[in-house]
Design a protein around this motif. Structure first.
Motif, PDB file in Angstrom:
ATOM      1  N   MET A   1      10.847  34.242  -7.804  1.00 29.40           N
ATOM      2  CA  MET A   1      10.475  35.162  -6.891  1.00 29.40           C
ATOM      3  C   MET A   1      10.330  34.545  -5.653  1.00 29.40           C
ATOM      4  N   ALA A   2      10.936  35.383  -4.575  1.00 28.26           N
ATOM      5  CA  ALA A   2      11.044  34.746  -3.273  1.00 28.26           C
ATOM      6  C   ALA A   2       9.464  34.809  -2.638  1.00 28.26           C
ATOM      7  N   ALA A   3       9.285  33.816  -1.740  1.00 25.46           N
ATOM      8  CA  ALA A   3       7.962  33.956  -1.089  1.00 25.46           C
ATOM      9  C   ALA A   3       7.910  35.188  -0.005  1.00 25.46           C
ATOM     10  N   VAL A   4       6.641  35.878  -0.124  1.00 24.46           N
ATOM     11  CA  VAL A   4       6.580  36.832   1.078  1.00 24.46           C
ATOM     12  C   VAL A   4       5.350  36.571   1.811  1.00 24.46           C
ATOM     13  N   THR A   5       5.527  36.655   3.156  1.00 14.34           N
ATOM     14  CA  THR A   5       4.391  36.392   4.095  1.00 14.34           C
ATOM     15  C   THR A   5       4.286  37.321   4.746  1.00 14.34           C
ATOM     16  N   VAL A   6       3.342  38.098   4.859  1.00 13.06           N
ATOM     17  CA  VAL A   6       2.695  39.058   5.643  1.00 13.06           C
ATOM     18  C   VAL A   6       2.004  38.572   6.766  1.00 13.06           C
ATOM     19  N   VAL A   7       2.545  38.826   8.011  1.00  9.90           N
ATOM     20  CA  VAL A   7       1.853  38.110   9.279  1.00  9.90           C
ATOM     21  C   VAL A   7       0.731  39.209  10.000  1.00  9.90           C
ATOM     22  N   ASP A   8      -0.375  38.658   9.457  1.00 12.40           N
ATOM     23  CA  ASP A   8      -1.378  39.938   9.752  1.00 12.40           C
ATOM     24  C   ASP A   8      -2.128  39.474  11.141  1.00 12.40           C
ATOM     25  N   HIS A   9      -1.645  38.811  12.138  1.00 16.98           N
ATOM     26  CA  HIS A   9      -2.256  38.521  13.418  1.00 16.98           C
ATOM     27  C   HIS A   9      -2.745  40.089  13.885  1.00 16.98           C
ATOM     28  N   PRO A  10      -3.842  39.983  14.545  1.00 15.66           N
ATOM     29  CA  PRO A  10      -4.463  41.348  15.089  1.00 15.66           C
ATOM     30  C   PRO A  10      -3.317  41.995  15.972  1.00 15.66           C
ATOM     31  N   LEU A  11      -2.836  41.084  16.974  1.00 14.65           N
ATOM     32  CA  LEU A  11      -1.948  41.595  18.047  1.00 14.65           C
ATOM     33  C   LEU A  11      -0.584  42.295  17.462  1.00 14.65           C
TER      34      LEU A  11
END
Length: 209
Positions: free
Chosen positions: A1-11
């Motif tokens: 499974m490929a790595a999935v990064t959810v970029v949750d920075h407030p801006l």
């Protein structure tokens, strides 16, 4: 499974919320996409290699880090991918740009190829493939396959929004390619659009609907 990064920075999350609003103007949607793509680019380039070089500041000499290796490549899946590339080039103006022309057949939901142009030496470069939406995943899978056929070995995929179906389809086809996104939404509808999503990113970006 490929790595999935959810970029949750407030801006990023704030700007994404503004982009989702259906009454948002074309001009403002375009500006927000450019801004959010620059912020996403920080995350996808976080581990770029650096080397120490000798420089002189106005005060004293020192050894300081600079990017090393070949210039990276931003590969835009046309046409909506260009909206992400514009902001990313603000951050990395020396990057090379590849273009993969695909459109989705609205009956089969399969990608149709019509254009491909990329630097000749992809094997030695990090290639970041960009498209605002990872919906069915078909276009992204096809674009990455085409870039791999052209020599790309170090590939990442960056999108604004993803659907679980698209993430699964992409991971099955390209488990070696990491995915970066601002959000993973609920699902796809019968037309293959992300729900709740933000509509057709290309149409909203270019005012064609």
């Amino acid at each position: 499974m490929a790595a999935v990064t959810v970029v949750d920075h407030p801006l990023i999350q704030h700007k994404l919320t503004l982009m989702r609003e259906k009454e948002r103007s074309t001009a403002n949607f375009r500006l927000l996409l450019r801004e959010i793509s620059l912020l996403l680019a920080y995350e996808v380039t976080r581990d770029l290699p650096v080397e120490l070089v000798d420089i002189e500041t106005p005060v004293a000499p020192m050894r300081a880090p600079k990017l090393s290796g070949k210039k990276l490549v931003f590969a835009s899946i046309l046409r909506a991918g260009n909206g992400l590339v514009d902001g990313m080039l603000d951050l990395v103006p020396s990057a090379r740009v590849a273009h993969v022309g695909l459109y989705r057949d609205h009956e089969t939901l399969q990608p149709v190829r019509y254009f491909f142009k990329a630097p000749a030496d992809l094997t030695e470069r990090l290639v970041i493939v960009v498209d605002p939406m990872l919906a069915t995943g078909n276009s992204a899978v096809d674009a990455v396959a085409e870039l791999k056929d052209a020599g790309a070995r170090d590939v990442r995929f960056l999108c604004l929004l993803a659907a679980p179906e698209g993430v699964a389809r992409f991971a099955e086809a390209h488990p070696d390619v990491a995915v970066f996104t601002a959000a993973i939404d609920e699902r796809l509808n019968e037309q293959g659009y992300i729900v709740p999503g933000l509509g057709d990113a290309g149409d909203r970006l270019y005012g064609t609907k």
